[in-house]
Design an enzyme around this catalytic site. Sequence first.
Site, PDB file in Angstrom:
ATOM      1  N   SER A 261       0.819  -1.207   0.000  1.00 43.32           N
ATOM      2  CA  SER A 261       0.000   0.000   0.000  1.00 43.32           C
ATOM      3  C   SER A 261       0.858   1.266   0.000  1.00 43.32           C
ATOM      4  CB  SER A 261      -0.927  -0.070   1.208  1.00 43.32           C
ATOM      5  OG  SER A 261      -2.029   0.727   0.977  1.00 43.32           O
ATOM      6  N   TRP A 352     -10.159   0.253  -4.992  1.00 44.21           N
ATOM      7  CA  TRP A 352      -9.618   1.599  -4.699  1.00 44.21           C
ATOM      8  C   TRP A 352      -8.219   1.758  -5.299  1.00 44.21           C
ATOM      9  CZ3 TRP A 352     -11.091   6.232  -3.431  1.00 44.21           C
ATOM     10  CH2 TRP A 352     -10.337   7.099  -2.653  1.00 44.21           C
ATOM     11  N   HIS A 402      -7.523  -5.780   0.356  1.00 45.75           N
ATOM     12  CA  HIS A 402      -6.299  -4.988   0.473  1.00 45.75           C
ATOM     13  C   HIS A 402      -5.524  -5.514   1.688  1.00 45.75           C
ATOM     14  CE1 HIS A 402      -4.039  -1.286  -0.100  1.00 45.75           C
ATOM     15  NE2 HIS A 402      -4.131  -1.023   1.190  1.00 45.75           N
TER      16      HIS A 402
HETATM   17  C1  GTR Z   1      -5.399   4.530   1.764  1.00 51.28           C
HETATM   18  C2  GTR Z   1      -4.814   5.320   0.642  1.00 51.28           C
HETATM   19  C3  GTR Z   1      -4.139   4.380  -0.297  1.00 51.28           C
HETATM   20  C4  GTR Z   1      -3.239   3.409   0.411  1.00 51.28           C
HETATM   21  C5  GTR Z   1      -3.779   2.949   1.734  1.00 51.28           C
HETATM   22  C6  GTR Z   1      -2.788   2.289   2.684  1.00 51.28           C
HETATM   23  O1  GTR Z   1      -6.172   5.256   2.624  1.00 51.28           O
HETATM   24  O2  GTR Z   1      -5.850   5.990   0.017  1.00 51.28           O
HETATM   25  O3  GTR Z   1      -3.438   5.111  -1.289  1.00 51.28           O
HETATM   26  O4  GTR Z   1      -1.985   3.931   0.547  1.00 51.28           O
HETATM   27  O5  GTR Z   1      -4.325   3.974   2.463  1.00 51.28           O
HETATM   28  O6  GTR Z   1      -1.636   2.666   2.773  1.00 51.28           O
HETATM   29  O7  GTR Z   1      -3.235   1.386   3.394  1.00 51.28           O
END
Ligand code: GTR
Length: 422
Positions: A261, A352, A402
């Site tokens: 991420s 996302w 995610h």
């Molecule tokens: C989210 C962000 C993403 C990603 C994520 C993370 O809120 O929008 O780009 O980086 O966090 O790091 O878990």
Amino acid sequence: MRGCLAFLLILFYLTDMSAQSKVNYEESQIPDFELCDPLVSLNGTAIKNRKQWEDLRRSEILSFFEREVYGKIPAALDNISFKLIEEKKPALNGKAYRKQIEIRLQKNDKELSFTVLIYLPQDQEKVPVFLGLNFHGNHTVMEDKKILISSAWSLNNQSLGIENNTLDSKSRGGRAHRWSIDKILAAGMGLATIYYGEIDPDKNDLTDGLQALFYQPNQKQPASDEWGSIGAWAYGLSRAMDYLQTDEDVDPSRVIVFGHSRLGKAALWAAAGDPRFAAVISNNSGCGGAALSKRRFGETIAAINTNFPYWFCENYKQFNNAEDLLSFDQHCLLSLIAPRPLYVASASEDQWADPKGEFLSAFYASPVYKLYGLEGITQKTPPNLNEPIQNVVAYHIRSGKHEVTDFDWEQYIRWAKKVLPY
Ligand code: GTR
């Protein structure tokens, strides 16, 4: 007149907000866009060989990402030093060795330290290592009471029991499921990890952390082409690499930088700028990471710059709702990794992060690998769920959220064994 101006300003603000809040998850709604060819330089020269790529084109791309996206490193450090705070000791019931090293950076009479936690398989020399930042402290990575708990600021996290931005033993081992340490060790590889909050706390305040070390007197924020937090985290990875090069148990020619991420964005940027990283793994890095920005699918530049205005450099905000202005999209970032192995991974429920945009980015970076006679991603359609493509450029889309899972690590380990020099 003044009332009219105020009304127009409010209208503009509301229109802008609604543009930001509309998230597109429909392929049919993706606007038409053009991607630049990584193999045509700014003056129109077709790049036909490695020499032209390395002498001409690569630096054009790198300087764009430095100036307009992640921001430049403002200056060189005055000093870096390493202190073994825990000597190499047997750990994990004899399966591994553990050591902990403090890295100290000094600049302008100021200093910042962060701790690298390392696990290595026993009875093995010159071990290849995965290096990755972690979100909530080294002690969350393993249920191991000897891991030091950081006193640095942390984001709160209900499921880990982190409150008052302070880390404690309640969260020990709380993120062990993200690291598959047993599989890594069984494959004869090691793990080095750092709590990213020790390098730069993940909050909208650039008066502390790494940036502050480099400020001139009275300076409170980086210049508009200087680093935000992602740039700082990437810099921390490179300083950890400085250490790993001195560690006799580690093979410095086989350090794979990994990140999930936001930390996947940092891993990509670290590897783009630092050729000592032998390979890079981007796990669900999404917008500002592996995903193509011009698709405007899921998270957009405007959304990320609004929610995290301190992650990128100030200049990046010029592309909010103006992706057409980008002369380089994220496939060009990926092309900077060539000829080193690159793994981009997505998850089916992580819309996302735009899984298809992550795939296409790897596809469009692949012609640069071809210049080196290496196989990248050659098919234009994403593979089926859970069916990795593992060339020098690799890609998979895993079913699920995610996250970083055992499935992801199994693929990374298998691929690393295949593509790293032995
Ligand atoms: C989210 C962000 C993403 C990603 C994520 C993370 O809120 O929008 O780009 O980086 O966090 O790091 O878990």
